[in-house]
Scaffold this motif. Structure first.
Motif, short mmCIF file in Angstrom:
data_model
loop_
_atom_site.label_atom_id
_atom_site.label_comp_id
_atom_site.label_asym_id
_atom_site.label_seq_id
_atom_site.Cartn_x
_atom_site.Cartn_y
_atom_site.Cartn_z
N ILE A 2 25.51 56.17 69.28
CA ILE A 2 26.30 55.69 70.41
C ILE A 2 25.79 56.30 71.71
CG2 ILE A 2 28.60 55.71 71.43
CD1 ILE A 2 29.68 55.58 68.56
N ILE A 3 25.44 57.60 71.69
CA ILE A 3 24.93 58.26 72.89
C ILE A 3 23.59 57.65 73.29
CG2 ILE A 3 24.17 60.46 73.86
CD1 ILE A 3 26.11 61.82 71.96
N PHE A 4 22.74 57.37 72.32
CA PHE A 4 21.44 56.78 72.62
C PHE A 4 21.58 55.39 73.22
CE2 PHE A 4 17.40 54.73 71.55
CZ PHE A 4 16.52 55.68 72.02
N ILE A 5 22.47 54.59 72.67
CA ILE A 5 22.68 53.23 73.19
C ILE A 5 23.28 53.27 74.58
CG2 ILE A 5 24.02 51.12 72.83
CD1 ILE A 5 23.46 51.43 69.85
N SER A 6 24.18 54.24 74.84
CA SER A 6 24.72 54.35 76.19
C SER A 6 23.64 54.77 77.18
CB SER A 6 25.89 55.32 76.22
OG SER A 6 25.45 56.64 75.99
N ALA A 31 20.59 62.71 72.34
CA ALA A 31 20.89 61.99 71.10
C ALA A 31 19.78 62.16 70.07
CB ALA A 31 21.11 60.52 71.41
N VAL A 32 18.54 62.07 70.52
CA VAL A 32 17.41 62.26 69.59
C VAL A 32 17.39 63.68 69.06
CG1 VAL A 32 14.90 62.34 69.50
CG2 VAL A 32 16.03 60.43 70.61
N ASN A 33 17.69 64.64 69.92
CA ASN A 33 17.70 66.04 69.51
C ASN A 33 18.79 66.29 68.46
OD1 ASN A 33 16.80 68.64 69.55
ND2 ASN A 33 17.91 69.21 71.39
N SER A 34 19.97 65.73 68.65
CA SER A 34 21.02 65.92 67.66
C SER A 34 20.68 65.22 66.34
CB SER A 34 22.36 65.43 68.20
OG SER A 34 22.32 64.07 68.46
N ASN A 35 20.01 64.08 66.41
CA ASN A 35 19.57 63.41 65.17
C ASN A 35 18.55 64.26 64.42
OD1 ASN A 35 21.09 61.11 64.99
ND2 ASN A 35 19.72 59.91 66.28
N PHE A 36 17.62 64.87 65.16
CA PHE A 36 16.65 65.77 64.52
C PHE A 36 17.38 66.89 63.78
CE2 PHE A 36 13.00 64.80 67.63
CZ PHE A 36 12.44 63.92 66.74
N LEU A 37 18.37 67.49 64.43
CA LEU A 37 19.06 68.61 63.80
C LEU A 37 19.89 68.18 62.60
CD1 LEU A 37 20.18 70.61 66.94
CD2 LEU A 37 18.39 71.18 65.32
N VAL A 38 20.58 67.06 62.71
CA VAL A 38 21.43 66.61 61.59
C VAL A 38 20.58 66.25 60.38
CG1 VAL A 38 22.92 64.72 60.85
CG2 VAL A 38 23.38 65.89 62.99
#
Length: 81
Positions: A2-6, A31-38
């Motif tokens: 959602i953050i990336f799309i916004s 958003a990309v950074n949080s995806n990497f971590l998750v």
């Protein structure tokens, strides 16, 4: 996601405002950074965490380039001493 799309929406809707575009790029990087971590934690791999350490470097370089563009623009217009 959602953050990336916004962030993408902010870039597409505000093409004339450089400050909003810069903030949208920063939110996309977040958003990309949080995806990497998750995904790194869920797959028990440290590669995503090492990529997450390099993302703030890109964000800082993008901010520095944006600040330089602002300063040059204001000097050309004569608004900044």
């Amino acid at each position: 996601m959602i953050i990336f799309i916004s962030g993408i929406r902010g870039i597409l809707l505000n093409r004339r405002n450089i400050l909003v575009m810069s903030m949208s790029i920063e939110s996309m990087l977040l958003a990309v950074n949080s995806n990497f971590l998750v995904f790194s934690v869920s797959s028990d791999d440290t590669m995503g965490q090492s990529f997450a350490l390099s993302v703030p470097t890109v964000a800082a370089a993008e901010s520095a380039i944006g600040l330089a563009i602002f300063i040059i623009t204001f000097r050309v217009w004569g608004l900044l001493l």
